[in-house]
Scaffold this motif. Sequence first.
Motif, short mmCIF file in Angstrom:
data_model
loop_
_atom_site.label_atom_id
_atom_site.label_comp_id
_atom_site.label_asym_id
_atom_site.label_seq_id
_atom_site.Cartn_x
_atom_site.Cartn_y
_atom_site.Cartn_z
N ASN A 48 0.80 -1.16 -0.04
CA ASN A 48 -0.06 -0.14 0.15
C ASN A 48 0.90 1.14 -0.09
OD1 ASN A 48 -3.30 0.00 0.25
ND2 ASN A 48 -2.50 -1.88 1.28
N ALA A 49 1.82 1.13 0.64
CA ALA A 49 2.98 2.34 0.90
C ALA A 49 3.53 2.49 -0.46
CB ALA A 49 4.03 2.05 1.75
N GLU A 50 3.71 1.46 -1.25
CA GLU A 50 4.20 1.45 -2.61
C GLU A 50 3.40 2.11 -3.81
OE1 GLU A 50 5.84 -2.23 -3.87
OE2 GLU A 50 7.35 -2.03 -2.66
N ASP A 51 2.01 1.68 -3.74
CA ASP A 51 1.10 2.22 -4.83
C ASP A 51 -0.08 1.74 -4.26
OD1 ASP A 51 -0.27 2.79 -7.05
OD2 ASP A 51 1.40 2.24 -8.45
N THR A 52 -1.12 2.75 -4.23
CA THR A 52 -2.47 2.50 -3.80
C THR A 52 -3.32 2.08 -5.10
OG1 THR A 52 -3.13 4.71 -3.50
CG2 THR A 52 -2.66 3.48 -1.81
N ASN A 53 -3.00 2.39 -6.19
CA ASN A 53 -3.67 2.09 -7.73
C ASN A 53 -3.51 0.74 -8.09
OD1 ASN A 53 -4.89 4.65 -7.46
ND2 ASN A 53 -2.85 5.66 -8.09
N LYS A 54 -2.23 0.21 -7.87
CA LYS A 54 -2.27 -1.27 -8.72
C LYS A 54 -2.65 -2.21 -7.63
CE LYS A 54 2.22 -0.20 -10.81
NZ LYS A 54 3.54 -0.53 -10.82
N TYR A 55 -3.24 -3.34 -8.52
CA TYR A 55 -3.83 -4.45 -7.71
C TYR A 55 -2.59 -5.05 -6.83
CZ TYR A 55 -8.39 -4.64 -9.79
OH TYR A 55 -9.56 -4.24 -10.44
N ILE A 56 -3.11 -5.71 -5.74
CA ILE A 56 -2.46 -6.59 -4.96
C ILE A 56 -2.76 -8.10 -5.29
CG2 ILE A 56 -1.61 -7.50 -2.61
CD1 ILE A 56 -1.73 -4.29 -1.91
N ASP A 57 -2.39 -9.08 -5.44
CA ASP A 57 -2.70 -10.51 -5.76
C ASP A 57 -2.64 -11.10 -4.61
OD1 ASP A 57 -3.74 -9.91 -8.27
OD2 ASP A 57 -2.09 -10.32 -9.25
N CYS A 58 -3.60 -11.75 -3.86
CA CYS A 58 -3.34 -12.50 -2.72
C CYS A 58 -3.72 -14.04 -2.81
CB CYS A 58 -4.07 -11.95 -1.69
SG CYS A 58 -4.27 -12.92 -0.16
N PHE A 59 -2.77 -14.85 -2.75
CA PHE A 59 -3.08 -16.40 -2.91
C PHE A 59 -3.45 -17.00 -1.83
CE2 PHE A 59 -0.40 -14.52 -6.13
CZ PHE A 59 -0.99 -14.70 -7.17
N ILE A 60 -4.50 -17.79 -1.58
CA ILE A 60 -4.93 -18.59 -0.43
C ILE A 60 -4.70 -20.23 -0.74
CG2 ILE A 60 -6.70 -19.07 1.17
CD1 ILE A 60 -7.64 -16.30 0.54
N ASN A 61 -3.93 -20.68 0.11
CA ASN A 61 -4.04 -22.29 0.26
C ASN A 61 -3.90 -22.49 1.79
OD1 ASN A 61 -3.83 -24.93 -0.37
ND2 ASN A 61 -1.76 -25.09 -1.09
N SER A 62 -4.90 -22.68 2.52
CA SER A 62 -5.00 -22.54 3.75
C SER A 62 -6.00 -23.59 4.48
CB SER A 62 -5.08 -21.24 4.46
OG SER A 62 -5.26 -21.42 5.92
N PRO A 63 -5.73 -24.41 5.64
CA PRO A 63 -6.67 -25.09 6.13
C PRO A 63 -7.47 -24.28 7.21
CG PRO A 63 -4.70 -25.33 7.25
CD PRO A 63 -4.21 -24.50 5.97
N GLY A 64 -7.22 -22.97 7.24
CA GLY A 64 -8.08 -22.08 8.22
C GLY A 64 -7.08 -21.84 9.44
N GLY A 65 -7.79 -21.64 10.75
CA GLY A 65 -6.99 -21.37 11.69
C GLY A 65 -8.08 -20.59 12.83
N GLU A 66 -7.23 -19.63 13.41
CA GLU A 66 -7.83 -18.82 14.49
C GLU A 66 -8.84 -17.68 14.03
OE1 GLU A 66 -3.95 -19.24 17.64
OE2 GLU A 66 -4.96 -17.21 17.15
N MET A 67 -9.74 -17.54 14.56
CA MET A 67 -10.86 -16.43 14.16
C MET A 67 -10.18 -15.06 14.33
SD MET A 67 -14.64 -17.91 14.91
CE MET A 67 -14.24 -18.53 16.58
N ASN A 68 -9.84 -14.84 15.57
CA ASN A 68 -9.10 -13.45 15.69
C ASN A 68 -8.06 -13.12 14.59
OD1 ASN A 68 -11.03 -13.02 17.72
ND2 ASN A 68 -9.61 -13.86 19.12
#
Length: 196
Positions: A48-68
Amino acid sequence: MNTLVKSSSGIQQISVDSMLLSRRKIFIEGEINPESACEFVKALMVLNAEDTNKYIDCFINSPGGEMNSGLLIYDAIQSSRAPVRLFCIGRAYSMGAVLFACGRHGRYILPHGELMLHEPLLGNRIGGNSSSIQSISKSLLEMKRMMNRLLAGHIGRSEKEVEKMTGHEDHYFNAEECVKAGLADEIVDFAKLLEG
Protein backbone atom coordinates in the motif's frame (compact mmCIF):
# COMPACT_ATOMS: atom_id res chain seq x y z
CA MET A 1 13.35 -21.27 -1.57
CA ASN A 2 15.70 -19.04 -3.53
CA THR A 3 16.17 -18.24 -7.19
CA LEU A 4 19.06 -16.74 -9.16
CA VAL A 5 18.52 -13.35 -10.78
CA LYS A 6 20.84 -11.66 -13.28
CA SER A 7 21.35 -7.93 -12.88
CA SER A 8 23.88 -5.30 -13.94
CA SER A 9 25.87 -6.08 -10.79
CA GLY A 10 26.04 -9.82 -11.53
CA ILE A 11 24.04 -12.80 -10.40
CA GLN A 12 22.18 -12.56 -7.09
CA GLN A 13 20.32 -15.09 -5.04
CA ILE A 14 16.84 -13.78 -4.05
CA SER A 15 14.10 -15.51 -2.11
CA VAL A 16 11.05 -16.46 -4.14
CA ASP A 17 8.84 -14.68 -1.56
CA SER A 18 10.80 -11.43 -2.04
CA MET A 19 10.57 -11.70 -5.80
CA LEU A 20 6.82 -12.31 -5.65
CA LEU A 21 6.33 -9.45 -3.17
CA SER A 22 8.12 -7.13 -5.61
CA ARG A 23 5.48 -8.20 -8.16
CA ARG A 24 2.67 -7.42 -5.65
CA LYS A 25 1.86 -11.07 -4.97
CA ILE A 26 1.36 -12.22 -1.37
CA PHE A 27 0.21 -15.46 0.22
CA ILE A 28 -2.01 -16.79 2.98
CA GLU A 29 -0.69 -20.31 3.33
CA GLY A 30 -0.79 -22.87 6.09
CA GLU A 31 -2.49 -22.26 9.40
CA ILE A 32 -3.85 -18.79 10.08
CA ASN A 33 -2.40 -17.72 13.42
CA PRO A 34 -1.12 -14.49 15.05
CA GLU A 35 2.30 -14.75 13.39
CA SER A 36 1.03 -15.43 9.86
CA ALA A 37 -1.62 -12.70 10.23
CA CYS A 38 1.00 -10.11 11.26
CA GLU A 39 3.31 -11.14 8.41
CA PHE A 40 0.43 -10.72 5.98
CA VAL A 41 -0.48 -7.27 7.36
CA LYS A 42 3.16 -6.14 7.12
CA ALA A 43 3.33 -7.18 3.46
CA LEU A 44 0.03 -5.44 2.74
CA MET A 45 1.31 -2.26 4.40
CA VAL A 46 4.47 -2.28 2.28
CA LEU A 47 2.50 -2.72 -0.95
CA ASN A 48 0.00 0.00 0.00
CA ALA A 49 2.89 2.36 0.75
CA GLU A 50 4.34 1.68 -2.72
CA ASP A 51 1.18 2.23 -4.75
CA THR A 52 -2.51 2.40 -3.85
CA ASN A 53 -3.73 2.18 -7.45
CA LYS A 54 -2.18 -1.14 -8.53
CA TYR A 55 -3.75 -4.47 -7.68
CA ILE A 56 -2.32 -6.71 -4.98
CA ASP A 57 -2.83 -10.40 -5.71
CA CYS A 58 -3.38 -12.59 -2.66
CA PHE A 59 -3.11 -16.36 -3.05
CA ILE A 60 -4.83 -18.57 -0.46
CA ASN A 61 -3.97 -22.20 0.28
CA SER A 62 -4.93 -22.68 3.92
CA PRO A 63 -6.71 -25.13 6.22
CA GLY A 64 -7.97 -22.13 8.21
CA GLY A 65 -7.06 -21.26 11.76
CA GLU A 66 -7.81 -18.82 14.55
CA MET A 67 -10.81 -16.55 14.10
CA ASN A 68 -9.19 -13.49 15.69
CA SER A 69 -6.13 -13.81 13.46
CA GLY A 70 -8.36 -14.30 10.43
CA LEU A 71 -10.39 -11.23 11.32
CA LEU A 72 -7.16 -9.19 11.48
CA ILE A 73 -6.40 -10.29 7.91
CA TYR A 74 -10.03 -9.60 6.93
CA ASP A 75 -9.87 -6.05 8.33
CA ALA A 76 -6.59 -5.39 6.52
CA ILE A 77 -7.93 -6.63 3.16
CA GLN A 78 -11.21 -4.74 3.50
CA SER A 79 -9.53 -1.44 4.40
CA SER A 80 -6.60 -1.75 1.97
CA ARG A 81 -6.47 1.36 -0.18
CA ALA A 82 -4.92 -0.72 -2.97
CA PRO A 83 -7.41 -3.20 -4.47
CA VAL A 84 -6.79 -6.81 -3.40
CA ARG A 85 -7.69 -9.68 -5.75
CA LEU A 86 -8.04 -13.08 -4.10
CA PHE A 87 -7.09 -16.44 -5.61
CA CYS A 88 -7.85 -19.89 -4.18
CA ILE A 89 -4.91 -22.03 -5.29
CA GLY A 90 -5.74 -25.34 -3.68
CA ARG A 91 -7.86 -25.18 -0.60
CA ALA A 92 -9.40 -22.41 1.40
CA TYR A 93 -11.00 -24.01 4.43
CA SER A 94 -12.77 -22.51 7.43
CA MET A 95 -11.36 -19.01 8.05
CA GLY A 96 -9.43 -19.28 4.76
CA ALA A 97 -12.77 -19.71 2.96
CA VAL A 98 -14.26 -16.71 4.73
CA LEU A 99 -11.29 -14.53 3.75
CA PHE A 100 -11.52 -15.69 0.14
CA ALA A 101 -15.29 -15.26 -0.14
CA CYS A 102 -15.13 -11.74 1.30
CA GLY A 103 -12.97 -10.33 -1.49
CA ARG A 104 -14.18 -7.09 -3.08
CA HIS A 105 -11.94 -6.82 -6.16
CA GLY A 106 -12.14 -10.30 -7.68
CA ARG A 107 -12.34 -13.81 -6.23
CA TYR A 108 -10.75 -16.35 -8.54
CA ILE A 109 -10.47 -20.10 -8.03
CA LEU A 110 -8.40 -22.67 -9.90
CA PRO A 111 -10.38 -25.53 -11.53
CA HIS A 112 -9.52 -27.96 -8.73
CA GLY A 113 -9.67 -25.46 -5.88
CA GLU A 114 -11.95 -26.19 -2.96
CA LEU A 115 -13.60 -24.21 -0.17
CA MET A 116 -14.93 -25.57 3.11
CA LEU A 117 -17.23 -23.73 5.49
CA HIS A 118 -18.39 -24.74 8.95
CA GLU A 119 -19.48 -23.28 12.27
CA PRO A 120 -16.79 -21.66 14.45
CA LEU A 121 -14.90 -24.26 16.48
CA LEU A 122 -13.31 -24.12 19.90
CA GLY A 123 -9.55 -24.28 19.59
CA ASN A 124 -8.87 -25.67 23.07
CA ARG A 125 -10.54 -28.13 25.34
CA ILE A 126 -13.30 -26.69 27.50
CA GLY A 127 -12.56 -26.51 31.17
CA GLY A 128 -13.81 -24.65 34.19
CA ASN A 129 -17.08 -24.25 36.00
CA SER A 130 -20.55 -24.17 34.47
CA SER A 131 -20.61 -20.35 34.40
CA SER A 132 -17.38 -20.13 32.40
CA ILE A 133 -18.59 -22.85 29.99
CA GLN A 134 -21.86 -20.96 29.53
CA SER A 135 -19.90 -17.76 28.82
CA ILE A 136 -17.72 -19.55 26.25
CA SER A 137 -20.82 -20.99 24.58
CA LYS A 138 -22.49 -17.58 24.41
CA SER A 139 -19.35 -16.02 22.94
CA LEU A 140 -19.10 -18.80 20.33
CA LEU A 141 -22.73 -18.30 19.27
CA GLU A 142 -22.16 -14.54 18.95
CA MET A 143 -19.08 -15.23 16.81
CA LYS A 144 -21.12 -17.60 14.63
CA ARG A 145 -23.81 -14.96 14.05
CA MET A 146 -21.20 -12.31 13.29
CA MET A 147 -19.38 -14.56 10.79
CA ASN A 148 -22.66 -15.53 9.08
CA ARG A 149 -23.66 -11.86 8.82
CA LEU A 150 -20.25 -10.95 7.42
CA LEU A 151 -20.38 -13.75 4.81
CA ALA A 152 -23.98 -12.98 3.87
CA GLY A 153 -23.05 -9.39 3.10
CA HIS A 154 -20.22 -10.42 0.79
CA ILE A 155 -21.83 -13.26 -1.13
CA GLY A 156 -25.30 -11.79 -1.66
CA ARG A 157 -27.17 -14.38 0.38
CA SER A 158 -29.42 -14.14 3.42
CA GLU A 159 -28.09 -15.01 6.86
CA LYS A 160 -30.46 -17.98 6.87
CA GLU A 161 -28.90 -19.29 3.64
CA VAL A 162 -25.42 -18.81 5.06
CA GLU A 163 -26.51 -20.64 8.22
CA LYS A 164 -27.34 -23.66 6.04
CA MET A 165 -23.94 -23.39 4.33
CA THR A 166 -22.02 -23.27 7.62
CA GLY A 167 -24.22 -25.18 10.04
CA HIS A 168 -23.44 -28.36 11.97
CA GLU A 169 -20.90 -30.04 9.71
CA ASP A 170 -18.17 -29.28 7.20
CA HIS A 171 -19.55 -28.18 3.81
CA TYR A 172 -17.17 -28.58 0.87
CA PHE A 173 -17.55 -26.65 -2.40
CA ASN A 174 -15.67 -27.45 -5.59
CA ALA A 175 -14.83 -24.63 -7.99
CA GLU A 176 -18.13 -24.79 -9.91
CA GLU A 177 -20.15 -24.95 -6.68
CA CYS A 178 -18.23 -21.92 -5.35
CA VAL A 179 -19.26 -19.80 -8.33
CA LYS A 180 -22.85 -21.04 -8.15
CA ALA A 181 -23.07 -20.28 -4.40
CA GLY A 182 -21.59 -16.79 -4.81
CA LEU A 183 -18.39 -17.73 -2.95
CA ALA A 184 -16.20 -17.10 -6.02
CA ASP A 185 -16.51 -14.90 -9.10
CA GLU A 186 -14.73 -16.98 -11.70
CA ILE A 187 -12.83 -20.21 -12.35
CA VAL A 188 -9.43 -19.37 -13.85
CA ASP A 189 -6.34 -21.18 -15.04
CA PHE A 190 -2.72 -20.75 -14.00
CA ALA A 191 -2.16 -18.00 -16.59
CA LYS A 192 -4.43 -15.66 -14.59
CA LEU A 193 -2.09 -16.03 -11.59
CA LEU A 194 0.80 -14.72 -13.68
CA GLU A 195 -0.92 -11.50 -14.72
CA GLY A 196 0.66 -8.34 -13.38
